[in-house]
Design a protein around this motif. Structure first.
Motif, PDB file in Angstrom:
ATOM      1  N   ASN C 234       0.826  -1.210   0.000  1.00  0.00           N
ATOM      2  CA  ASN C 234       0.000   0.000   0.000  1.00  0.00           C
ATOM      3  C   ASN C 234       0.855   1.252   0.000  1.00  0.00           C
ATOM      4  O   ASN C 234       0.665   2.168  -0.804  1.00  0.00           O
ATOM      5  N   ARG C 239      -1.160  -1.980  -5.353  1.00  0.00           N
ATOM      6  CA  ARG C 239      -2.438  -2.523  -4.923  1.00  0.00           C
ATOM      7  C   ARG C 239      -2.555  -3.943  -5.444  1.00  0.00           C
ATOM      8  O   ARG C 239      -1.830  -4.341  -6.368  1.00  0.00           O
ATOM      9  N   TRP C 240      -3.450  -4.729  -4.875  1.00  0.00           N
ATOM     10  CA  TRP C 240      -3.623  -6.109  -5.287  1.00  0.00           C
ATOM     11  C   TRP C 240      -4.363  -6.196  -6.617  1.00  0.00           C
ATOM     12  O   TRP C 240      -3.969  -6.922  -7.519  1.00  0.00           O
ATOM     13  N   TYR C 241      -5.478  -5.489  -6.708  1.00  0.00           N
ATOM     14  CA  TYR C 241      -6.293  -5.544  -7.927  1.00  0.00           C
ATOM     15  C   TYR C 241      -6.726  -4.131  -8.290  1.00  0.00           C
ATOM     16  O   TYR C 241      -6.868  -3.274  -7.423  1.00  0.00           O
ATOM     17  N   TRP C 245     -10.796  -5.801 -11.069  1.00  0.00           N
ATOM     18  CA  TRP C 245     -10.289  -7.051 -10.519  1.00  0.00           C
ATOM     19  C   TRP C 245      -9.200  -7.656 -11.385  1.00  0.00           C
ATOM     20  O   TRP C 245      -9.056  -8.874 -11.447  1.00  0.00           O
ATOM     21  N   VAL C 414      -9.609   0.819  -5.454  1.00  0.00           N
ATOM     22  CA  VAL C 414      -9.625  -0.640  -5.479  1.00  0.00           C
ATOM     23  C   VAL C 414     -11.040  -1.132  -5.186  1.00  0.00           C
ATOM     24  O   VAL C 414     -11.822  -0.433  -4.545  1.00  0.00           O
ATOM     25  N   TYR C 416     -11.866  -3.540  -3.252  1.00  0.00           N
ATOM     26  CA  TYR C 416     -11.954  -4.315  -2.014  1.00  0.00           C
ATOM     27  C   TYR C 416     -11.697  -3.405  -0.818  1.00  0.00           C
ATOM     28  O   TYR C 416     -11.253  -2.272  -0.957  1.00  0.00           O
ATOM     29  N   THR C 417     -11.992  -3.922   0.354  1.00  0.00           N
ATOM     30  CA  THR C 417     -11.641  -3.187   1.574  1.00  0.00           C
ATOM     31  C   THR C 417     -10.639  -4.006   2.367  1.00  0.00           C
ATOM     32  O   THR C 417     -10.483  -5.194   2.150  1.00  0.00           O
ATOM     33  N   TYR C 421      -5.206  -6.997   4.341  1.00  0.00           N
ATOM     34  CA  TYR C 421      -5.796  -8.154   3.688  1.00  0.00           C
ATOM     35  C   TYR C 421      -6.850  -7.626   2.716  1.00  0.00           C
ATOM     36  O   TYR C 421      -7.171  -6.439   2.721  1.00  0.00           O
ATOM     37  N   ILE C 422      -7.334  -8.501   1.884  1.00  0.00           N
ATOM     38  CA  ILE C 422      -8.453  -8.133   1.018  1.00  0.00           C
ATOM     39  C   ILE C 422      -9.689  -8.795   1.597  1.00  0.00           C
ATOM     40  O   ILE C 422      -9.660  -9.977   1.923  1.00  0.00           O
ATOM     41  N   PHE C 427      -9.017 -14.754   0.146  1.00  0.00           N
ATOM     42  CA  PHE C 427      -7.722 -14.150   0.437  1.00  0.00           C
ATOM     43  C   PHE C 427      -6.845 -15.041   1.284  1.00  0.00           C
ATOM     44  O   PHE C 427      -5.617 -14.984   1.216  1.00  0.00           O
TER      45      PHE C 427
END
Lengths: 314, 281, 471
Positions: C234, C239-241, C245, C414, C416-417, C421-422, C427
Motif C-alpha cells: 500500500n 495494490r492487489w487488484y 479485478w 480498489v 476491495y476493503t 488483507y483483502i 484471500f
C-alpha cells in the motif's frame, strides 16, 4: 501362499484318513461368519465417505462462498488440479520423501538391529530407549524439530552448529524435504529395528557357524546368511511403513507447514491445504481421489516387487 | 518344528569390537532418545530458564510446570482413554476373526481381500474429512466419543486384519487339523487355540492401534469441541500465542506421551517375539 | 491462576471413572449420561443462570486473561463458561467448519475483522443490533456502544450491521531501542519513512554484538508475513487488484515493496526470519535481539512489562513507516466476539460478550492484572478516562487505529476493503500463496521478478475462481 496347506472349502470329506470331515458348505459359512462383520464394518465406514468424496469431486463447492452454491462441473476439478505443474511437483516430492524415509529407516533399522542382536550391558534399556520415537505424536515431533532442535535462534542443534563454526544454519528452511524425511525416519526406524531384530534372532545359529567354518568373515555371514533371511521381514515392514509414510501429515503440518513455498508438501498436505484452508471441497476431493489411485498403484508395485525379491532370495 | 528357541547371541571375536559396538549403540541412544529426554527435562525448568542458550544442564528443578499442566490434563486424558480403548477393542473384535477366516480357509480371493483392507487406508484423510463432518453432523455425533471411535475403528481394523493375517498365516496346520478332527467347534478353536498361540501378535497389533489412535490429530480436532477433546488436540491447545517450546508446553507434552510410550515399552518385546516365531516367510 | 479450573470441564471421581468404564464396555449407558451432563442446558430464555456457554478462541494472552477473570462473570450472572483454546490456524479451521455446516458446537467464537463481514453476510453469526436494542436504557448507558471506536465497528459490520463486538484491536507501529539510538547518535522521527528506517537498520545492525537492525516477520501466511508486507504494498503505491479485478502484482510499485522488504530482512534482519511469526519476533525483540521491530501495536504491553521483557525501559515508539504515500501504511485488525447463529444460548452468549467488552471489564483487567495488559484499541474511554492513557504508546496506537482507512487503503481506487488483507474469503488462500513466494525471496530461492510473476498468476486464478473477474 501355499494353498495346499489350507483346508480346502470344496474338498471331499470322504475317504481321506487324516483330512477333516466337513461338509463343504459349512466351511464356507464359517468363513463368512468370521469375516463378514469386520469386512462390512470397514466397508461402511470407509466406502460411504469415499463415495461421497467421489461425488463431491465432480462438484465445485467452496464452503466459504455459500453465495456461489454448489454446482456440477464434471471432470473440471480433475483437469484443473491434477494436470497442473504444481501437482506434478508435489507428487514427485511425495515419492521422494517416502523413498528417502524408507531408505533411512531400512539402513538405520538394519544397523541398530545388527548391533542389538547380541548380549551386552543394559541391552533391555537401550532397546527400550531406541524404540521410543515411534510412540511420539507426529505433531510433537514437528514441534521438537522446529523449535527444540532446529529453531534458527533457539535450537539446540543450531547452537551446536554455531559452536563448530557453521553460520546461518537453518536446515528447516534450506532442506525442508530432507528434514521432514529425518523426522519421519526418526519416528519409524524403531519399527524397522524391531522387525529386523526379530528376523535376525530367528536365524539358526548353526547356519552362521557353518558359514564361518566355510571361511566367511563377518561381512560374508551378513551377505550370505543374514540378508537373505531378512528379505521377507523387509517386505513386511516396508509395506506396512509405506502405507503410513506416503501419508505423513502431522510432522509437516507443525514442522514446516509445507514450506518454504511448497517444497515440503506432499499429496496429503496438498489435500489439506486445498480442502481445509482454501475450503475448495470439490477440488480437494479430486486431489484425494487421485492420491488414492496413485497410492494404490505404488503399493501394488511395491508388493509385486518385494514378492519377486523375496522369491529370488529364498 | 515348533517356534525357534532364543538363540545364543554371537559375541564379537574381539573384545574391543564388542565395546566399539556398544559405544555406537550408546551414541545412538543419545542421538535418538536425546530430544525426548530434553523435552522431559525442560518440563522441570522455569520459562526463563527453558529458553536460554547455551542450554542449561544444571538448573534448579521446579515442579510448577507439571502441576500447572496437570490441571488441564485429566479431562483430555480421560477422553483419549475412552475413545482409544473402545476403538481398539472393537478393532480387535472385528479384525481377529476376519484375519483368521482369511488365513485358515482356502479361497482364491483371500489375498486380494487382505490387500483391499490395506487400500482403504490410501485415501487422504483431508479428503474424507468434510464428507465425514457432514455425515456426523447429520447423525448428531459431533463432540461425542462415537464419531472418533467410528473413525478410528475404520482406520485401524485393516491394520489388525493385515497384521494378524501375517501372524496366523503360518500357524502350524497340524494342531488345527487335529482339533477339527476331534470335533472342536470353531469358536472354541479360535479362543482356545489360535488366540493363545498368537498372543504376542495380538499384543503388538493392539499396541499399533493404540498408538495410531492416540496420536491422531486431524480428525480429533475436527470432530470434537471441548467436552470430548482428546489429548492430541489438548497438546496443540497448549501452544499459546507466545508458546514456542516453553516449559509448560514441554511438561504437558511429556504427560501426554506417557501412555503411548509405556504401552509401547511394554509390548515391544511382544512384537519381536511374535515375529520371531516364524511368522514371516 | 485461580480460576483455571473452569477450562478442563469435568472432574471425575474414581467411582465415576470405573462405572463409566464398565458402562462403555457394555456400550449402552455411557452416551445418554454423558450427553446429559455438561451440555448447554439453557432454558427457554428468561432465567439464564445455570447455562453453560462454550467459547472457541485463539490462545492470545488477552484471551487467556479473559479466561482467568471469567469468575467475575459467573458470579454476576450464574452462567458457566468453558473455553476451547487453539492456535489461530487450527481455530480458524475448526470454527469455520462448524459455522459453515451449522454444527452448533460453539456458542461464542473469536473471529477476526477479516472474517466478520462475510460471516455476517452468510448469517453465520447473528446480527447484534436486536440484542443491543433490547437492553434497558440503564444498560445501554453503561455499555455505551458509541464508545467503541468507529473504524473498528465499521470493519466488524456488513452492510452497516454489527456482527461482532471487538475484544481488542490493533494497528501496526515501529518499536525501537532508545538506548541503541542514543548510543549511535540517531534520532527516530515520529513519522518515519522506510528509507530512513533502512538507514537506521544499516547503522545499528551488529550481528556479532547480538543485535540485528530490523526484526520483521518472514513466516509465510496471509496473517503472518503478509500482514506487514501488505502495508508495504500500500504505502509504496501498489495494490492487489484494480477496479476491474485485474491483478496488479507485476507493477513497479509492487516490486519496489518486495525489494524494500526483502532487503531489510536479508541484510539487516534476524537469521531464519522465514520461520518467524508474531510470537517469535516479539520474543526476539523482548530479549534484546533487535534494534527495531515493525509489528502490531498490541505487542506494546508485553514489551513494556519488565516481567516479560528485558527491554522494557528502553522502548521507543513511532508510527508505521511510510513509503511514497501514507495511505495504508499501518494496518487495522480486531479480534472480536461473535455469536454463532446455530447457538442455542444466544441470550446468555450476548451477556458474555457484553461483559467481556464492557468498560467494567477494562477496569477489572487494569486493577487485577495491570494497565499494560488491558485489551487495547476498542474504546475511546480506555484512552481518555482510564489509567491506560498513561502508557507511552497510547497516543500513537489510538491515532493509528483512527487513521488506518480500511475502506480506502491505497492510492489508486480498489474494489476491495482491508488494509493488510483483502476482504474476500479467498484471500486466505491467496495470501498464503503469495506469502510462500515472499518467503522464497527472503530465503534467496527466488528472484523478485519471478515472485511477481507467480503472484500475479495466483491472483488471477483467485479472481477467476471466485468469479470476481469477469473474463
Amino acid at each position: 501362499m501355499e494353498v495346499s496347506d489350507r483346508i480346502p472349502e470344496s474338498a471331499s470329506a470322504r475317504g481321506s484318513a487324516s483330512g477333516p470331515r466337513k461338509a463343504p458348505g459349512s466351511a464356507r459359512k464359517e468363513r463368512r461368519s468370521l469375516l463378514y462383520p469386520g469386512l462390512i464394518v470397514v466397508v461402511i465406514i470407509t466406502q460411504i465417505p469415499f463415495l461421497l468424496t467421489i461425488y463431491l469431486s465432480l462438484q465445485s463447492w467452496n464452503i466459504i462462498r455459500p453465495d456461489l452454491g454448489r454446482r456440477f462441473v464434471g471432470l473440471g476439478n480433475y483437469t484443473r488440479e491434477i494436470f497442473s505443474a504444481e501437482f506434478g511437483t508435489i507428487l514427485v516430492q511425495t515419492l521422494g520423501l517416502a523413498a528417502m524415509s524408507l531408505a533411512l529407516c531400512s539402513l538405520i533399522g538394519l544397523g541398530l538391529a545388527l548391533l542389538l542382536n547380541r548380549d551386552f550391558f543394559a541391552k533391555g534399556l537401550v532397546q527400550t530407549l531406541l524404540v521410543t520415537p515411534f510412540f511420539i505424536m507426529p505433531t510433537v515431533t514437528g514441534l521438537i524439530w522446529k523449535n527444540e532442535l532446529f529453531s534458527p535462534n533457539f535450537g539446540l542443534v543450531t547452537w551446536f552448529a554455531g559452536l563448530i563454526g557453521l553460520e546461518g544454519f537453518n536446515p528447516m528452511a534450506q532442506q525442508p524435504l530432507l528434514m521432514v524425511a529425518t523426522m519421519v525416519a526418526w519416528q519409524w526406524e524403531p519399527l524397522f529395528m524391531l522387525v529386523l531384530l526379530a528376523g535376525l534372532s530367528a536365524i539358526p545359529e548353526e547356519e552362521k557357524e557353518a558359514a564361518r567354518l566355510d571361511g566367511c568373515g563377518r561381512l560374508g555371514v551378513f551377505r550370505h546368511i543374514e540378508l537373505p533371511h531378512l528379505l521377507p521381514y523387509y517386505r513386511m515392514v516396508i509395506l506396512l511403513g509405506s502405507i503410513f509414510i506416503l501419508q505423513v501429515f502431522g510432522e509437516i503440518y507443525v514442522g514446516t507447514a509445507g514450506g518454504p513455498g511448497t517444497s515440503s508438501m506432499n499429496l496429503q498436505y496438498l489435500t489439506f491445504q486445498t480442502g481445509l484452508v482454501g475450503w475448495q471441497v470439490g477440488a480437494a476431493s479430486a486431489i484425494g481421489v487421485a492420491t488414492l489411485v496413485i497410492t494404490i498403484a505404488i503399493l501394488t508395485t511395491l508388493l509385486r516387487t518385494m514378492n519377486a525379491v523375496v522369491k529370488e532370495g529364498a | 518344528m515348533s517356534s525357534v528357541p532364543a538363540q545364543t547371541k554371537e559375541k564379537s571375536p574381539t573384545p574391543w569390537g564388542h565395546y566399539l559396538q556398544n559405544a555406537v549403540l550408546y551414541l545412538a541412544v543419545v542421538v535418538i532418545f536425546g530430544p525426548i529426554f530434553w523435552l522431559i527435562v525442560t518440563g522441570f525448568k522455569t520459562d526463563a530458564a527453558a529458553y536460554t542458550l547455551p542450554p542449561q544442564i544444571l538448573f534448579t528443578p521446579t515442579l510448577e510446570q507439571y502441576v500447572s499442566a496437570l490441571q488441564s490434563f485429566w479431562g483430555p486424558f480421560f477422553n483419549s482413554l475412552v475413545i482409544v480403548g473402545a476403538s481398539t477393542i472393537i478393532c480387535l473384535l472385528l479384525g481377529i476373526p476376519a484375519a483368521f477366516a482369511l488365513s485358515f480357509y482356502a479361497n482364491p480371493r483371500n489375498e486380494s481381500i487382505v490387500f483391499w483392507f490395506i487400500t482403504t487406508k490410501a485415501l487422504p484423510l483431508a479428503a474424507v474429512l468434510t464428507p465425514l463432518f457432514v455425515i456426523f453432523r447429520y447423525l448428531r455425533l459431533l463432540d461425542t466419543p462415537w464419531a472418533l471411535i467410528i473413525v478410528f475403528t475404520g482406520m485401524n481394523t485393516p491394520i489388525v486384519v493385515w497384521m494378524m493375517y501375517q501372524f496366523m498365516k503360518d500357524l502350524p496346520k497340524e494342531i488345527l487339523e487335529a482339533a477339527q478332527v476331534d470335533g472342536v467347534k470353531l469358536w472354541q478353536m479360535l479362543f482356545q487355540i489360535i488366540i493363545p498361540l498368537t498372543r504376542a501378535g495380538i499384543a503388538s497389533t493392539a499396541m499399533l492401534c493404540v498408538i495410531f489412535a492416540w496420536n491422531e490429530f486431524l480428525f480429533s480436532v475436527s470432530f470434537t469441541a471441548i467436552e470430548w477433546q482428546p489429548l492430541s488436540v489438548a497438546v496443540a491447545a497448549q501452544q499459546s500465542a507466545r508458546g514456542q517450546f516453553w516449559a509448560q508446553l514441554s511438561a504437558f507434552t511429556t504427560l501426554a506421551i506417557i501412555v503411548p510410550v509405556i504401552v509401547g515399552w511394554l509390548t515391544q518385546k511382544q512384537l519381536v517375539r511374535g515375529l520371531t516365531s516364524g511368522a514371516i516367510k | 491462576m485461580a480460576v483455571r479450573d473452569i477450562r478442563e470441564g469435568k472432574k471425575f471421581t474414581r467411582g465415576q471413572v470405573l462405572r463409566m468404564g464398565g458402562a462403555l464396555a457394555a456400550g449402552s449407558m455411557a452416551t445418554p449420561w454423558l450427553s446429559a451432563c455438561g451440555g448447554s442446558g439453557g432454558a427457554s430464555g428468561g432465567d439464564l443462570a445455570g447455562t453453560t456457554l462454550t467459547v472457541a478462541t485463539v490462545s492470545n494472552s488477552q484471551m487467556e486473561d479473559m479466561e482467568s477473570l471469567v469468575g467475575d462473570f459467573t458470579d454476576k450472572t450464574g452462567i458457566e463458561v468453558r473455553f476451547l483454546f487453539l492456535p489461530e490456524n487450527d481455530l480458524r479451521q475448526r470454527v469455520t467448519q462448524d459455522v459453515a455446516m451449522k454444527a452448533g458446537n460453539f456458542d461464542i467464537v473469536t473471529i477476526g475483522s477479516y472474517d466478520t463481514p462475510f460471516w455476517g453476510r452468510y448469517q453465520w453469526t447473528v446480527p447484534l443490533a436486536p440484542f443491543f436494542q433490547r437492553m434497558s436504557p440503564a444498560e445501554k448507558k453503561e455499555y455505551d456502544l458509541e464508545d467503541l471506536l468507529e473504524p473498528i465497528r465499521t470493519i466488524l459490520s456488513y452492510e452497516g450491521r454489527l456482527f461482532a463486538v471487538p475484544f481488542y484491536a490493533e494497528s501496526s507501529m515501529l518499536f525501537y531501542r532508545k538506548d541503541l539510538f542514543e548510543k549511535a547518535g540517531l534520532k527516530m522521527p515520529v513519522h518515519p519513512k522506510w528509507e530512513q528506517v533502512s538507514g537506521f537498520a544499516k547503522q545499528l545492525h551488529d550481528p556479532d554484538g547480538g543485535v540485528h537492525g530490523m526484526i520483521l516477520r518472514g513466516l509465510p501466511g496471509w496473517g503472518a508475513n503478509m500482514a506487514p508486507f501488505a502495508t508495504f504494498i500500500n504505502t509504496f503505491g501498489g495494490r492487489w487488484y484494480n477496479e476491474d479485478w485485474e491483478p496488479q502484482l507485476t507493477t513497479p510499485e509492487f516490486k519496489e515493496a518486495v525489494r524494500v522488504y526483502s532487503d531489510l530482512v536479508t541484510q539487516y534482519g534476524q537469521p531464519g526470519a522465514t520461520s518467524d511469526n508474531f510470537p517469535e519476533c516479539e520474543n526476539l525483540f523482548a530479549s534484546g535481539d533487535g534494534a527495531m521491530w515493525y509489528d502490531a501495536t498490541s505487542a506494546a504491553g508485553y514489551l513494556s512489562d519488565p516481567e516479560t521483557s528485558e527491554v522494557a525501559d528502553q522502548l521507543g515508539f513511532a508510527y508505521g513507516p511510510t513509503g511514497t504515500t501514507p495511505r495504508g501504511a499501518h494496518w487495522l485488525w480486531s479480534w472480536a466476539l461473535g455469536i454463532e447463529s446455530s447457538s442455542r444460548n444466544q441470550d446468555a452468549a450476548f451477556e458474555f460478550i457484553k461483559w467481556a467488552t464492557s468498560k467494567e471489564y477494562i477496569q477489572l483487567v487494569g486493577k487485577e492484572l495491570g494497565w499494560v495488559r488491558v485489551p487495547p484499541g476498542t474504546r475511546r474511554s480506555t484512552y481518555e478516562d482510564t489509567k491506560y492513557k498513561g502508557n507511552p504508546w497510547a497516543d500513537i496506537e489510538l491515532e493509528s487505529i483512527n487513521t488506518a482507512s480500511p475502506e480506502q487503503p491505497t492510492v489508486d481506487p480498489v474494489p476491495y476493503t482491508g488494509v493488510q488483507y483483502i476482504g474476500i474469503p479467498e484471500f486466505q488462500q491467496l495470501g498464503d500463496e503469495v506469502g510462500r513466494s515472499l518467503a522464497s525471496v527472503l530465503a534467496g530461492d527466488m528472484s523478485i521478478d519471478e515472485m511477481a510473476q507467480q503472484s500475479q498468476q495466483q491472483a488471477l486464478e483467485i479472481a477467476r475462481q471466485g468469479q470476481y473477474l469477469k473474463s
